[in-house]
Design a protein around this motif. Structure first.
Motif, PDB file in Angstrom:
ATOM      1  N   PHE A  86       0.328 -31.011  13.763  1.00  0.00           N
ATOM      2  CA  PHE A  86       0.674 -30.541  14.131  1.00  0.00           C
ATOM      3  C   PHE A  86       0.053 -30.163  15.920  1.00  0.00           C
ATOM      4  O   PHE A  86      -0.853 -30.131  15.834  1.00  0.00           O
ATOM      5  N   ALA A  87       1.401 -30.070  16.993  1.00  0.00           N
ATOM      6  CA  ALA A  87       0.711 -29.725  18.048  1.00  0.00           C
ATOM      7  C   ALA A  87       2.111 -29.534  18.778  1.00  0.00           C
ATOM      8  O   ALA A  87       3.197 -29.811  18.497  1.00  0.00           O
ATOM      9  N   ARG A  88       1.936 -27.847  19.775  1.00  0.00           N
ATOM     10  CA  ARG A  88       2.370 -27.510  20.635  1.00  0.00           C
ATOM     11  C   ARG A  88       2.281 -27.862  21.935  1.00  0.00           C
ATOM     12  O   ARG A  88       1.462 -27.600  22.695  1.00  0.00           O
ATOM     13  N   LEU A  89       3.478 -28.047  22.895  1.00  0.00           N
ATOM     14  CA  LEU A  89       3.517 -28.111  24.000  1.00  0.00           C
ATOM     15  C   LEU A  89       4.483 -26.803  24.893  1.00  0.00           C
ATOM     16  O   LEU A  89       5.816 -26.083  24.089  1.00  0.00           O
ATOM     17  N   GLY A  99      -1.843 -20.734  22.632  1.00  0.00           N
ATOM     18  CA  GLY A  99      -1.633 -20.134  21.519  1.00  0.00           C
ATOM     19  C   GLY A  99      -1.504 -19.678  20.184  1.00  0.00           C
ATOM     20  O   GLY A  99      -0.976 -19.091  18.953  1.00  0.00           O
ATOM     21  N   PHE A 100      -1.341 -22.047  19.784  1.00  0.00           N
ATOM     22  CA  PHE A 100      -0.868 -22.516  18.864  1.00  0.00           C
ATOM     23  C   PHE A 100      -1.742 -22.813  18.041  1.00  0.00           C
ATOM     24  O   PHE A 100      -2.887 -23.567  18.261  1.00  0.00           O
ATOM     25  N   GLY A 101      -2.290 -22.429  16.432  1.00  0.00           N
ATOM     26  CA  GLY A 101      -3.549 -23.410  15.991  1.00  0.00           C
ATOM     27  C   GLY A 101      -4.609 -22.577  15.207  1.00  0.00           C
ATOM     28  O   GLY A 101      -5.598 -22.838  14.883  1.00  0.00           O
ATOM     29  N   GLY A 102      -4.726 -21.490  17.150  1.00  0.00           N
ATOM     30  CA  GLY A 102      -6.355 -20.663  16.441  1.00  0.00           C
ATOM     31  C   GLY A 102      -7.132 -21.204  17.189  1.00  0.00           C
ATOM     32  O   GLY A 102      -8.227 -20.945  16.563  1.00  0.00           O
ATOM     33  N   ASN A 103      -7.388 -22.144  17.587  1.00  0.00           N
ATOM     34  CA  ASN A 103      -8.435 -22.793  17.917  1.00  0.00           C
ATOM     35  C   ASN A 103      -8.121 -23.049  19.487  1.00  0.00           C
ATOM     36  O   ASN A 103      -9.278 -23.695  19.831  1.00  0.00           O
ATOM     37  N   GLY A 104      -6.914 -23.011  20.075  1.00  0.00           N
ATOM     38  CA  GLY A 104      -7.170 -22.753  21.772  1.00  0.00           C
ATOM     39  C   GLY A 104      -6.914 -24.243  22.159  1.00  0.00           C
ATOM     40  O   GLY A 104      -6.998 -24.370  23.492  1.00  0.00           O
ATOM     41  N   THR A 105      -6.421 -24.766  21.156  1.00  0.00           N
ATOM     42  CA  THR A 105      -6.433 -26.727  21.057  1.00  0.00           C
ATOM     43  C   THR A 105      -4.708 -26.701  21.648  1.00  0.00           C
ATOM     44  O   THR A 105      -4.893 -28.325  21.821  1.00  0.00           O
ATOM     45  N   ASN A 150       2.881 -20.132  10.218  1.00  0.00           N
ATOM     46  CA  ASN A 150       3.824 -18.781  11.147  1.00  0.00           C
ATOM     47  C   ASN A 150       3.888 -19.104  13.016  1.00  0.00           C
ATOM     48  O   ASN A 150       3.363 -20.207  13.054  1.00  0.00           O
ATOM     49  N   ASN A 151       3.847 -18.489  13.145  1.00  0.00           N
ATOM     50  CA  ASN A 151       4.491 -19.213  14.807  1.00  0.00           C
ATOM     51  C   ASN A 151       3.086 -19.226  15.492  1.00  0.00           C
ATOM     52  O   ASN A 151       3.053 -19.991  16.512  1.00  0.00           O
ATOM     53  N   ASP A 152       2.403 -19.135  14.995  1.00  0.00           N
ATOM     54  CA  ASP A 152       0.842 -19.255  15.431  1.00  0.00           C
ATOM     55  C   ASP A 152       0.218 -21.070  15.081  1.00  0.00           C
ATOM     56  O   ASP A 152      -0.610 -21.128  15.900  1.00  0.00           O
ATOM     57  N   GLY A 153       0.864 -21.099  14.201  1.00  0.00           N
ATOM     58  CA  GLY A 153       0.379 -22.670  13.869  1.00  0.00           C
ATOM     59  C   GLY A 153      -0.374 -22.829  12.435  1.00  0.00           C
ATOM     60  O   GLY A 153      -0.717 -23.872  11.990  1.00  0.00           O
ATOM     61  N   THR A 154      -0.965 -21.118  11.990  1.00  0.00           N
ATOM     62  CA  THR A 154      -1.469 -20.855  10.687  1.00  0.00           C
ATOM     63  C   THR A 154      -0.840 -20.549   8.977  1.00  0.00           C
ATOM     64  O   THR A 154       0.565 -20.041   9.721  1.00  0.00           O
ATOM     65  N   ALA A 155      -1.186 -21.136   8.237  1.00  0.00           N
ATOM     66  CA  ALA A 155      -0.393 -21.886   7.053  1.00  0.00           C
ATOM     67  C   ALA A 155      -0.327 -20.129   6.845  1.00  0.00           C
ATOM     68  O   ALA A 155      -0.219 -18.862   6.586  1.00  0.00           O
ATOM     69  N   ASP A 156       1.531 -19.813   6.607  1.00  0.00           N
ATOM     70  CA  ASP A 156       1.586 -19.211   6.409  1.00  0.00           C
ATOM     71  C   ASP A 156       1.963 -18.260   4.616  1.00  0.00           C
ATOM     72  O   ASP A 156       2.684 -19.114   3.453  1.00  0.00           O
ATOM     73  N   THR A 157       0.551 -17.821   4.485  1.00  0.00           N
ATOM     74  CA  THR A 157       0.509 -17.962   2.725  1.00  0.00           C
ATOM     75  C   THR A 157       1.249 -17.162   1.387  1.00  0.00           C
ATOM     76  O   THR A 157       1.266 -17.051   0.732  1.00  0.00           O
TER      77      THR A 157
END
Length: 267
Positions: A86-89, A99-105, A150-157
């Motif tokens: 996934f990528a968000r622009l 702010g997406f993916g939790g890794n700054g990319t 989740n909205n930040d790109g992490t898996a919603d557990t």
């Protein structure tokens, strides 16, 4: 669309078209031109789609309610291993959303690797801002996967414990062996519908499949007489035709109108 560059680096290309007409000729012709504010100055945004390396393919794009763009596709994470990427622009500039993916990319993986390549076929945004995705493989005997981020790109557990659930043909039809899902539709109460086609290869019967999941990812026993799914007409031999459920808008009083096509090459 993806384009391979040297050193096995693959990028996803997005082009924004503006109907601004900076020249008299363009104005007279009404020709759309690339928006120089997007992916400045070319009007094309380039982002490395896969998080690790190697080849990747973008399959789906969605404009989110907050004006950002979400891309999803198949990412090759290493030799013989694949995942959903996934990528968000930013929709205005084409710049990756840090702010997406939790890794700054601005990029994230679903966490399926190692696995047969899964291609996303639908994306949706829930009312509280979380992201739903639906993916399948070219092999119809392999289960489809529906997941929530989740909205930040992490898996919603909170969805099935790991953010995803696999659904095979048996979820929709007794003896079901094949499934090709095509749509995921979030509902106002947090539940979700999945639509597609299920096939019983033993009998050759196929039907348009509709399933409903709880916000937790569990089966909604209040749908389909306790099964959580229904298979609706046509129940034809798969050797006679092929059906695809493309959409299913919800109507008043919570009713559903599944829609799609069915082809019969013999008629």
């Amino acid at each position: 669309m993806s384009r391979r560059l040297p050193a096995s680096f693959t990028v996803t290309l997005l082009a924004a078209i503006s109907f601004a007409t900076p020249t008299a000729c363009a104005a007279a012709a009404g020709v759309p031109i690339p928006d120089p504010g997007f992916g400045a100055p070319s009007g094309i945004a380039r982002i490395g789609f896969d998080v690790v390396a190697n080849g990747s393919d973008s399959a789906k794009a969605a404009l989110l309610a907050d004006g950002k763009l979400l891309l999803a596709g198949t990412a090759q994470t290493s030799a013989g291993q694949h995942d959903i990427g996934f990528a968000r622009l930013d929709a205005a500039t084409g710049v990756a959303d840090a702010g997406f993916g939790g890794n700054g990319t601005g990029r994230a993986l679903a966490g399926l690797a190692p696995i047969y390549p899964y291609a996303p076929v639908d994306l949706a945004r829930t009312s509280d801002g979380r992201l739903l995705y639906l993916a399948r493989t070219p092999d119809p005997t392999a289960a489809a996967v529906v997941g929530r981020l989740n909205n930040d790109g992490t898996a919603d557990t909170s969805f099935n414990g790991n953010g995803r659930r696999f659904l095979g043909g048996g979820f929709f039809i007794d003896g079901g062996t094949d499934v090709q899902l095509s749509r995921v539709l979030p509902l106002a109460d947090g539940k979700m519908l999945v639509l597609g086609v299920a096939i019983d290869a033993g009998t050759g019967h196929a039907c348009q499949a509709v399933g409903r999941l709880l916000p937790s990812g569990g089966t909604d026993s209040g749908f389909g007489a306790g099964r959580g799914s229904v298979c609706v007409a046509p129940m034809l031999s798969s050797s006679q035709g092929e059906g695809w459920a493309f959409d299913g808008p919800t109507l008043a009083a919570g009713r559903l109108l599944p829609a799609g096509t069915w082809t019969n090459p013999d008629n």
